[in-house]
Design a protein around this motif. Structure first.
Motif, PDB file in Angstrom:
ATOM      1  N   GLY A 165     -24.018  48.305 -28.260  1.00 41.19           N
ATOM      2  CA  GLY A 165     -25.262  49.003 -27.940  1.00 41.19           C
ATOM      3  C   GLY A 165     -26.390  48.024 -27.678  1.00 41.19           C
ATOM      4  O   GLY A 165     -26.272  46.820 -27.897  1.00 41.19           O
ATOM      5  N   ARG A 166     -27.498  48.560 -27.230  1.00 39.78           N
ATOM      6  CA  ARG A 166     -28.646  47.711 -26.897  1.00 39.78           C
ATOM      7  C   ARG A 166     -29.918  48.336 -27.461  1.00 39.78           C
ATOM      8  O   ARG A 166     -30.166  49.524 -27.281  1.00 39.78           O
ATOM      9  CB  ARG A 166     -28.750  47.572 -25.394  1.00 39.78           C
TER      10      ARG A 166
ATOM     11  N   THR B 142     -34.018  47.788 -27.309  1.00 36.07           N
ATOM     12  CA  THR B 142     -35.131  47.123 -26.624  1.00 36.07           C
ATOM     13  C   THR B 142     -36.397  47.425 -27.410  1.00 36.07           C
ATOM     14  O   THR B 142     -36.817  48.583 -27.496  1.00 36.07           O
ATOM     15  CB  THR B 142     -35.274  47.631 -25.184  1.00 36.07           C
TER      16      THR B 142
ATOM     17  N   ARG C   9     -36.416  51.467 -27.329  1.00 38.40           N
ATOM     18  CA  ARG C   9     -35.338  52.125 -26.579  1.00 38.40           C
ATOM     19  C   ARG C   9     -33.996  51.689 -27.168  1.00 38.40           C
ATOM     20  O   ARG C   9     -33.804  50.532 -27.493  1.00 38.40           O
ATOM     21  CB  ARG C   9     -35.382  51.743 -25.110  1.00 38.40           C
TER      22      ARG C   9
ATOM     23  N   SER D 279     -29.696  52.325 -26.550  1.00 38.55           N
ATOM     24  CA  SER D 279     -28.611  52.924 -25.772  1.00 38.55           C
ATOM     25  C   SER D 279     -27.275  52.469 -26.341  1.00 38.55           C
ATOM     26  O   SER D 279     -27.103  51.306 -26.710  1.00 38.55           O
ATOM     27  CB  SER D 279     -28.725  52.561 -24.290  1.00 38.55           C
TER      28      SER D 279
ATOM     29  N   SER E  41     -28.830  57.529 -24.592  1.00 34.18           N
ATOM     30  CA  SER E  41     -30.065  56.776 -24.794  1.00 34.18           C
ATOM     31  C   SER E  41     -31.038  57.594 -25.622  1.00 34.18           C
ATOM     32  O   SER E  41     -31.016  58.823 -25.591  1.00 34.18           O
ATOM     33  CB  SER E  41     -30.713  56.445 -23.459  1.00 34.18           C
TER      34      SER E  41
ATOM     35  N   THR F 298     -35.272  57.130 -27.606  1.00 34.31           N
ATOM     36  CA  THR F 298     -36.463  56.312 -27.828  1.00 34.31           C
ATOM     37  C   THR F 298     -37.125  56.732 -29.124  1.00 34.31           C
ATOM     38  O   THR F 298     -36.915  57.840 -29.627  1.00 34.31           O
ATOM     39  CB  THR F 298     -37.487  56.468 -26.686  1.00 34.31           C
TER      40      THR F 298
ATOM     41  N   TRP G 222     -31.210  58.608 -31.635  1.00 35.88           N
ATOM     42  CA  TRP G 222     -29.881  58.451 -31.041  1.00 35.88           C
ATOM     43  C   TRP G 222     -28.864  59.293 -31.793  1.00 35.88           C
ATOM     44  O   TRP G 222     -28.013  59.945 -31.176  1.00 35.88           O
ATOM     45  CB  TRP G 222     -29.436  56.985 -31.035  1.00 35.88           C
TER      46      TRP G 222
ATOM     47  N   THR H 221     -29.306  62.806 -30.714  1.00 35.65           N
ATOM     48  CA  THR H 221     -28.786  62.971 -29.359  1.00 35.65           C
ATOM     49  C   THR H 221     -27.263  63.061 -29.365  1.00 35.65           C
ATOM     50  O   THR H 221     -26.672  63.901 -28.682  1.00 35.65           O
ATOM     51  CB  THR H 221     -29.243  61.804 -28.458  1.00 35.65           C
TER      52      THR H 221
END
Length: 115
Positions: A32-33, A35, A53, A55, A60, A62, A73, A76
């Motif tokens: 995952g990433r 930011t 952010r 993902s 994704s 925020t 997340w 989601t």
């Protein structure tokens, strides 16, 4: 290739069972990433730049900070799992070896062989 419902379900379960630091480490392990929000003063009026952010597995989210992005997340992923029509198990898992049926009885009690 998009992630399977089983991968998303397993990642969500694994992340829910950990502390925030463990969730962030697991996120990196799964590829995952994260930011971070911009700290540039000129971006203070840009709402998108002031949000974190995250993902993972094609989903994704925020948040105002890293914990809220992780929570977003997880929400989601849960929503995706809830509206996904491929769930087969009665307890909401995306896969079930018996598809809701009980396991076969021990071999000594069987009257016919399962094929």
């Amino acid at each position: 290739m998009p992630p399977t419902p089983q991968e998303i379900y397993a990642a969500t379960r694994a992340m829910r069972s950990r502390c925030r630091f463990g969730q962030a480490m697991l996120l990196q392990k799964f590829g995952g990433r994260i930011t971070p929000a911009s700290t540039d003063p000129s971006d203070r009026f840009d709402f998108g730049a002031t949000r974190w952010r995250l993902s993972l597995l094609g989903l994704s989210a925020t948040g105002d900070d890293m914990p809220s992005a992780l929570d977003a997340w997880l929400r989601t992923a849960q929503i995706r799992h809830t509206i996904d029509g491929t769930r087969r198990a009665t307890d909401g898992r995306p896969d079930c070896p018996y598809n809701g049926a009980p396991p076969l009885p021990p071999i000594t009690n069987q009257h016919a062989k399962a094929t």
